[in-house]
Every structure is written in C-alpha cells, then in structure tokens.
Design an enzyme around this catalytic site. Structure first.
Site, PDB file in Angstrom:
ATOM      1  N   LYS A 212      -3.755   9.002  -2.987  1.00  0.00           N
ATOM      2  CA  LYS A 212      -4.694   8.696  -4.060  1.00  0.00           C
ATOM      3  C   LYS A 212      -4.098   9.173  -5.379  1.00  0.00           C
ATOM      4  O   LYS A 212      -4.107  10.355  -5.681  1.00  0.00           O
ATOM      5  CB  LYS A 212      -6.051   9.381  -3.839  1.00  0.00           C
ATOM      6  CG  LYS A 212      -7.137   8.781  -4.708  1.00  0.00           C
ATOM      7  CD  LYS A 212      -8.083   9.794  -5.342  1.00  0.00           C
ATOM      8  CE  LYS A 212      -7.620  10.419  -6.617  1.00  0.00           C
ATOM      9  NZ  LYS A 212      -7.407   9.566  -7.790  1.00  0.00           N
ATOM     10  N   GLU A 293      -1.878  23.208  -5.282  1.00  0.00           N
ATOM     11  CA  GLU A 293      -1.156  23.779  -6.422  1.00  0.00           C
ATOM     12  C   GLU A 293      -1.965  23.481  -7.668  1.00  0.00           C
ATOM     13  O   GLU A 293      -2.270  22.324  -7.948  1.00  0.00           O
ATOM     14  CB  GLU A 293       0.260  23.197  -6.488  1.00  0.00           C
ATOM     15  CG  GLU A 293       1.120  23.653  -5.317  1.00  0.00           C
ATOM     16  CD  GLU A 293       1.085  25.170  -5.108  1.00  0.00           C
ATOM     17  OE1 GLU A 293       1.251  25.909  -6.096  1.00  0.00           O
ATOM     18  OE2 GLU A 293       0.834  25.611  -3.967  1.00  0.00           O
ATOM     19  N   CYS A 327       2.097  22.255 -15.944  1.00  0.00           N
ATOM     20  CA  CYS A 327       1.444  23.410 -15.339  1.00  0.00           C
ATOM     21  C   CYS A 327       2.212  24.672 -15.716  1.00  0.00           C
ATOM     22  O   CYS A 327       1.663  25.754 -15.781  1.00  0.00           O
ATOM     23  CB  CYS A 327       1.390  23.235 -13.837  1.00  0.00           C
ATOM     24  SG  CYS A 327       2.951  22.687 -13.179  1.00  0.00           S
ATOM     25  N   GLU A 424      -7.033  27.560 -19.372  1.00  0.00           N
ATOM     26  CA  GLU A 424      -5.957  26.565 -19.457  1.00  0.00           C
ATOM     27  C   GLU A 424      -6.398  25.420 -20.365  1.00  0.00           C
ATOM     28  O   GLU A 424      -7.394  24.754 -20.098  1.00  0.00           O
ATOM     29  CB  GLU A 424      -5.616  26.005 -18.059  1.00  0.00           C
ATOM     30  CG  GLU A 424      -4.389  25.101 -18.105  1.00  0.00           C
ATOM     31  CD  GLU A 424      -4.044  24.453 -16.761  1.00  0.00           C
ATOM     32  OE1 GLU A 424      -4.951  23.926 -16.096  1.00  0.00           O
ATOM     33  OE2 GLU A 424      -2.851  24.473 -16.390  1.00  0.00           O
TER      34      GLU A 424
HETATM   35  P1  NAP Z   1      -7.180  17.047 -11.936  1.00  0.00           P
HETATM   36  O1  NAP Z   1      -8.140  16.538 -12.919  1.00  0.00           O
HETATM   37  O2  NAP Z   1      -7.573  18.188 -11.076  1.00  0.00           O
HETATM   38  O3  NAP Z   1      -6.772  15.799 -11.025  1.00  0.00           O
HETATM   39  C1  NAP Z   1      -5.763  15.894 -10.039  1.00  0.00           C
HETATM   40  C2  NAP Z   1      -6.030  14.850  -8.982  1.00  0.00           C
HETATM   41  O4  NAP Z   1      -7.244  15.163  -8.292  1.00  0.00           O
HETATM   42  C3  NAP Z   1      -6.222  13.451  -9.553  1.00  0.00           C
HETATM   43  O5  NAP Z   1      -5.615  12.524  -8.679  1.00  0.00           O
HETATM   44  C4  NAP Z   1      -7.721  13.318  -9.546  1.00  0.00           C
HETATM   45  O6  NAP Z   1      -8.166  12.001  -9.521  1.00  0.00           O
HETATM   46  C5  NAP Z   1      -8.066  14.015  -8.265  1.00  0.00           C
HETATM   47  N1  NAP Z   1      -9.475  14.399  -8.120  1.00  0.00           N
HETATM   48  C6  NAP Z   1     -10.412  14.609  -9.083  1.00  0.00           C
HETATM   49  N2  NAP Z   1     -11.594  14.966  -8.525  1.00  0.00           N
HETATM   50  C7  NAP Z   1     -11.411  14.976  -7.186  1.00  0.00           C
HETATM   51  C8  NAP Z   1     -12.251  15.266  -6.054  1.00  0.00           C
HETATM   52  N3  NAP Z   1     -13.521  15.627  -6.191  1.00  0.00           N
HETATM   53  N4  NAP Z   1     -11.707  15.176  -4.818  1.00  0.00           N
HETATM   54  C9  NAP Z   1     -10.422  14.827  -4.646  1.00  0.00           C
HETATM   55  N5  NAP Z   1      -9.579  14.541  -5.675  1.00  0.00           N
HETATM   56  C10 NAP Z   1     -10.061  14.618  -6.929  1.00  0.00           C
HETATM   57  O7  NAP Z   1      -5.807  17.466 -12.625  1.00  0.00           O
HETATM   58  P2  NAP Z   1      -4.986  16.612 -13.674  1.00  0.00           P
HETATM   59  O8  NAP Z   1      -5.778  16.558 -14.928  1.00  0.00           O
HETATM   60  O9  NAP Z   1      -4.543  15.336 -13.064  1.00  0.00           O
HETATM   61  O10 NAP Z   1      -3.668  17.490 -13.833  1.00  0.00           O
HETATM   62  C11 NAP Z   1      -3.583  18.607 -14.649  1.00  0.00           C
HETATM   63  C12 NAP Z   1      -3.754  19.878 -13.867  1.00  0.00           C
HETATM   64  O11 NAP Z   1      -2.785  19.941 -12.826  1.00  0.00           O
HETATM   65  C13 NAP Z   1      -3.512  21.123 -14.678  1.00  0.00           C
HETATM   66  O12 NAP Z   1      -4.482  22.080 -14.350  1.00  0.00           O
HETATM   67  C14 NAP Z   1      -2.120  21.578 -14.247  1.00  0.00           C
HETATM   68  O13 NAP Z   1      -1.866  22.949 -14.439  1.00  0.00           O
HETATM   69  C15 NAP Z   1      -2.133  21.213 -12.825  1.00  0.00           C
HETATM   70  N6  NAP Z   1      -0.778  21.082 -12.261  1.00  0.00           N
HETATM   71  C16 NAP Z   1      -0.328  22.062 -11.417  1.00  0.00           C
HETATM   72  C17 NAP Z   1       0.950  21.994 -10.899  1.00  0.00           C
HETATM   73  C18 NAP Z   1       1.468  23.056  -9.965  1.00  0.00           C
HETATM   74  O14 NAP Z   1       2.498  22.830  -9.335  1.00  0.00           O
HETATM   75  N7  NAP Z   1       0.794  24.182  -9.830  1.00  0.00           N
HETATM   76  C19 NAP Z   1       1.775  20.929 -11.246  1.00  0.00           C
HETATM   77  C20 NAP Z   1       1.277  19.944 -12.124  1.00  0.00           C
HETATM   78  C21 NAP Z   1      -0.008  20.035 -12.607  1.00  0.00           C
HETATM   79  P3  NAP Z   1      -8.656  11.281 -10.880  1.00  0.00           P
HETATM   80  O15 NAP Z   1      -7.473  11.167 -11.722  1.00  0.00           O
HETATM   81  O16 NAP Z   1      -9.165   9.976 -10.384  1.00  0.00           O
HETATM   82  O17 NAP Z   1      -9.716  12.150 -11.473  1.00  0.00           O
END
Ligand code: NAP
Ligand code: MG
Length: 523
Positions: A212, A293, A327, A424
């Site tokens: 997804k 992560e 991140c 963040e």
């Molecule tokens: P996000 O909003 O949490 O979304 C990540 C993924 O989760 C997307 O595919 C999103 O889909 C999906 N999602 C949302 N709600 C969900 C639910 N209830 N159940 C299952 N999946 C769901 O994060 P983002 O905005 O894409 O990315 C930024 C974040 O990622 C930041 O916090 C960053 O620090 C973190 N990050 C961490 C790492 C690491 O290695 N630690 C690496 C990269 C990024 P939708 O897009 O359809 O909402």
C-alpha cells in the site's frame, strides 16, 4: 548461486550533475518522463490489473497544475481479493529456492540501473526532489535490491557459515523460512528507496505482500511494481493496493490472515498499527509481527574545538536537504556558548543563500509534499515565532509556478522544552539552542522521545568518546551531517518513539521477515 560467487556488495555511485554528460542524461529523462505524466494506473491483484473508478490524483507539489498520474484506489473488497491472491501465491513462492528469489532482485537492480534517471525524474515531478536528492533515492533503491538479494543467499547458507554446535549422533540444521503474507506500508519521503527496500526484503525472504504505497507518491511506487514484473517476478508475489491509509489500512492490519506489517512513517500511524496488530482477530493463529520505523527529532551538537565551518555546513545540509522532509533531518542544533554566535551567524548566511524553486530546474530547495504538510509547517513557523528568535526565512517562498514552497527557516535561542524543539515538524525549520558546555549540549540533545539520528562535532578525542557513549540514537555520526545513511555501511533505524530499530540496509534486517526452523535428525 553461492554467496561467494557474487561480486561483493558495493554502493551504487551517485551521478555528478556538474558533469555535462550526467546533466544531459537527466535532462533527457525529465523530458521523457514529462511526456508520460497524467496517465491512469491500475491496482495489481495477482495477475489482474484493475482500473477502478475512484482514483488518487497525484499532483506535482512544485507545480500544482501538473497531474503526475491518477492511481486506482483499492476498496476493502479489492483489498480482500488481493489478500486471497497473496495467500495463493505464497504456497508456491515459499518453495522457490532463496538464490532464485534473489535473482529477481538482481535482475530488477540491473534494469533500474539502466534507466536510473527515469526513476529519478519521476520523483522530481511527484515528490518535489531536486536532482541529487532524487538520484540518491534511486541509488539507494538499487542498493537495497543488491544488498537484500545477497543477504537472502547468505541466510540460506547459515549452516555452512555459522555451524551449530555438533551434537553426537545427530544432524542439525537451522533454516530461515518465510512468515506468510505481509502488509507493506511505506512513506512518501523516500518514495522509491523505502518502497523498494521494504517490499524486496519481504519478498526475497519468501513472503508475499500487499503493497500500500503512500497516497502522495503512488506513481513512482507503480513504476517499481512494473519493474518487478519486467524482472519476471511471478504474479501475486507483490499485490499493489493503493488507497487511503485510513480507509484500507486498518482493515489490512486487523485482517486475520495478515502475518506481519512492515511500516515506515509517522509515530502516530506507527503506534496505531502496533496497537491494532496486537489484537487477535477471529481465526488468527499467530502473533502478528510489526516492524515500524517512525519519526525523528534529530540533531547536531557542536563544541568549541570543532571545525566550525564544517559544522555550520552540516547543520544547514541536514536541516534543509529535501526541505527537511527526511526522518533523519537535523531539525535541532545545540551549540556551546563560546562559539554560539559565530556558528549561528554562519548558519544564517548559508540558509539565506539556499535558493528555492521548481525541482525540475534543480534548485537546492523545492516544495514540501502536499497541502496538509504545507499548512502544518506554516503553523509550526508561527509557533516558533513565539518560542525563539527568527533569524532566517519565516514563511512562504515566492516561487513561480504555484506550489507548496516555504523558505528555509531558522530560529535561534530556543529552549530545549519548546514545541519546535520537541515535535517533529517534517519541514524546512531548524531550531538552535545554546548550551554551557558539550555535556549540557548532549543532555539537551537526548531530551526527546525520539532517537533516530544525531551528530557530534568536535576535535577532542575524549569528548568524542563521551558523545559516542552518551548520545542515545540509532544512527550516530561524528564530524559529518546526520542525513545520508548508506545501505550496508550505515544500517538504519531508531530508538524509542523512532521505532523498532529494524536496521534497514543491515545484516539483521531479513531476520525480521523470516522465522528460524530447527531440524534435528537422529543418525
Ligand atoms: P504517515 O502519514 O504515517 O504515512 C505513512 C504510510 O502509512 C502511508 O502509506 C499512509 O498512507 C499510511 N497510513 C496512514 N494511516 C494509516 C492507517 N491507519 N493504517 C495503515 N496505514 C496508514 O507518514 P508520511 O507522512 O508518509 O511520512 C513521514 C513520516 O515518516 C515522518 O514521521 C518520518 O520521520 C517518517 N519516516 C521514518 C523513517 C525511518 O526509517 N524511521 C524513514 C522515512 C520516514 P496515506 O498516504 O494514504 O495516508
Ligand atoms: Mg502523511
């Protein structure tokens, strides 16, 4: 294929866009990909490509009039069919020998390498990356494919490499077998590398998946799925189910046939997935495994013995590379009192020189991901105005055409407990705090619920030793920026609310997608 017969893993070199040949190649790729924008994309359910009525419209965040693609949205019914397809494919895929599974990854890596600028160009349009950031993303995707392919072969040879303790009269073996069907949920910020890395690790380990993609970047994810098909991966091993995380995410996570969830994204969503996955559904016969992560509030500490120019350069590069949307982004800096004013002034100068504009024209800075990110970050900039001294940026950036452009923004004199020091923001906003000495600076650095990356600048060996021991994060660097982890060299993952410390791109990663089976035969 034996692991010893393969060339050892080496990182994919980055393009050098100051070189006219690389520059021309990227321009040609941007031109070609521009001609492919605006297409419709299907779901992939087993061998079927399904075009649905309802679509996610992916827009260029740096040029809001430009549609990158329209991607079919999976409903729960389609998600259920995808689960059936993945369950069916698992029965054959799990029996494919490890070295054969790895071959698909090597093939895909080779194909991606041949067309690497096309993948990068798509990220320039869809994610708002500049050329070097997009190129690094593609290079990392190639690295993951090459690395995990080798890792799976190595795991399959464990009995030769690390024999079990001999037991008289027995022949004992340990085999790493797959788990089952996994849900792979990547973020938009490394829309190719993390998507390819999480997916390929799961499938090379013998699992089948429902992928997804993030709703902001589904087109580049589709390009990856197409590549895997071109590499010959059998249908049903990767099922592509774009759709809103909120709509199908919970359903897939709670599904009784889901064996594991591999997630990278925000703390909020990661914690929700962890909680939902812990509840046993009717008919479920395992404990679901969650690899999550999550976010970061990473930072750089500078003492008075440091190379101050290098430190200022690293602070700015870590804070503003890809608009602070990594991140690993260094959104905090702690500088000791004797050199505070000097470093802050240099950070201000470097930030003021950070130009912002259309990604395809390769400015240093580009747009942020989407409207909700744009508004959230603007909100934090307003909060920052009450919490620190604004020394650079402070609002929207005036760029043509219309897009989600923000000025790189720096606040100095910020208290360690301020919201912009603790939460963040995930945008081009840097908070700087002053410390009495390096010990206090490290204490301030550690005062966070996150623990992903950090960096310490000093020339003093004793202090470096102290920092290596005391700074609490998954990826700790010395005298360099806190972004830019390399597969194989810097296994990546964070502590505390930054996640499960899975160490993507490291030697422990594939263990998360396998279970070890011990067989003991009496001779
Ligand atoms: P996000 O909003 O949490 O979304 C990540 C993924 O989760 C997307 O595919 C999103 O889909 C999906 N999602 C949302 N709600 C969900 C639910 N209830 N159940 C299952 N999946 C769901 O994060 P983002 O905005 O894409 O990315 C930024 C974040 O990622 C930041 O916090 C960053 O620090 C973190 N990050 C961490 C790492 C690491 O290695 N630690 C690496 C990269 C990024 P939708 O897009 O359809 O909402
Ligand atoms: Mg999001």
């Amino acid at each position: 294929m034996k692991s010893t017969m393969l060339p050892p893993f080496a990182n994919e070199p980055f393009a050098d866009f100051s070189n006219p040949a690389d520059q021309a190649a990227m321009e040609a790729a941007l031109h070609k990909v521009k001609g492919e924008l605006g297409r419709d994309y299907p779901l992939w359910i087993g061998p079927e490509k399904v075009m649905t009525e309802s679509k996610t419209v992916s827009v260029n965040p740096g040029n809001l009039g430009e549609v990158v693609g329209r991607v079919s949205k999976a409903t729960r019914e389609w998600a259920e069919k995808a689960m059936d397809a993945a369950l069916a494919a698992f029965e054959t895929w799990k029996r494919v020998p490890a070295a054969e599974r790895a071959e698909y990854l090597f093939k895909a890596a080779g194909l991606m390498r041949e067309r690497k600028h096309e993948f990068s160009a798509m990220m320039v349009y869809e994610a708002g990356k500049n050329w070097a950031e997009a190129d690094a993303d593609t290079a990392e995707a190639i690295d993951f494919l090459e690395f995990y392919g080798r890792e799976m072969i190595r795991l399959s040879e464990t009995n030769e490499l690390r024999p079990l303790t001999p037991a008289a009269g027995e022949r004992n073996r340990l085999t790493y077998i797959p788990l089952g069907v996994g849900i792979v949920i990547p973020p938009w910020n490394f829309p190719l590398a993390i998507c390819a890395g999480m997916t390929s690790a799961a499938v090379v380990s013998g699992n089948t998946v429902l992928l997804k993609p993030a709703s902001v970047t589904p087109v580049i994810a589709h390009k990856f799925v197409e590549l895997m098909e071109e590499a010959g991966l059998p249908p049903g091993v990767i099922n592509f189910v774009p759709g809103s995380g909120a709509e199908i995410g919970d359903y897939l996570v709670a599904h009784p046939k889901t064996r594991f969830i591999s997630f990278t994204g925000s703390k909020e969503v990661g914690l929700r997935i962890n909680e939902l996955a812990a509840k046993t559904s009717e008919g479920q016969i395992w404990i679901k495994r969650v690899v999550a992560e999550m976010g970061g509030k990473d930072g750089i500490v500078v003492d008075e013995t440091a190379d101050l120019e290098a430190a200022a350069q690293a602070i700015v590069a870590s804070a503003f590379g890809f608009q602070g949307q990594k991140c690993s982004a260094g959104s905090r800096a702690f500088i000791v009192e004797p050199v505070y004013d000097e470093v802050v002034e240099r950070v201000r100068e470097l930030t003021a020189a950070w130009t912002v504009g259309l990604p395809e024209r390769n400015f240093k800075g580009g747009p942020v991901a989407d409207r909700s990110a744009y508004e959230k970050i603007l909100g934090y900039i307003e909060i920052g105005k009450g919490e620190g001294r604004l020394i650079a940026g402070g609002g929207k950036a005036d760029v043509e055409p219309e897009g989600y452009y923000l000025q790189p923004t720096v606040f100095a004199d910020v208290d360690g407990k301020a919201r912009i020091m603790q939460e963040e923001i995930f945008g081009p906003v840097l908070a700087i705090g002053k410390a009495r000495d390096y010990r206090e600076a490290i204490e301030l650095y550690n005062d966070t619920e996150f623990g992903l990356t950090g960096s310490f600048f000093s020339r003093d060996e004793d202090r470096i030793a102290y920092a290596l021991e005391e700074m609490h994060c998954g990826n700790l660097y010395v005298n360099r920026k806190c972004t830019g982890a390399l597969v194989g060299a810097h296994p990546f993952g964070g502590f505390n609310m930054s996640g499960t410390d899975s160490k993507a791109g490291g030697y422990d990663y594939l263990l998360l997608f396998t279970q070890a089976k011990l067989t003991s035969r009496k001779l």
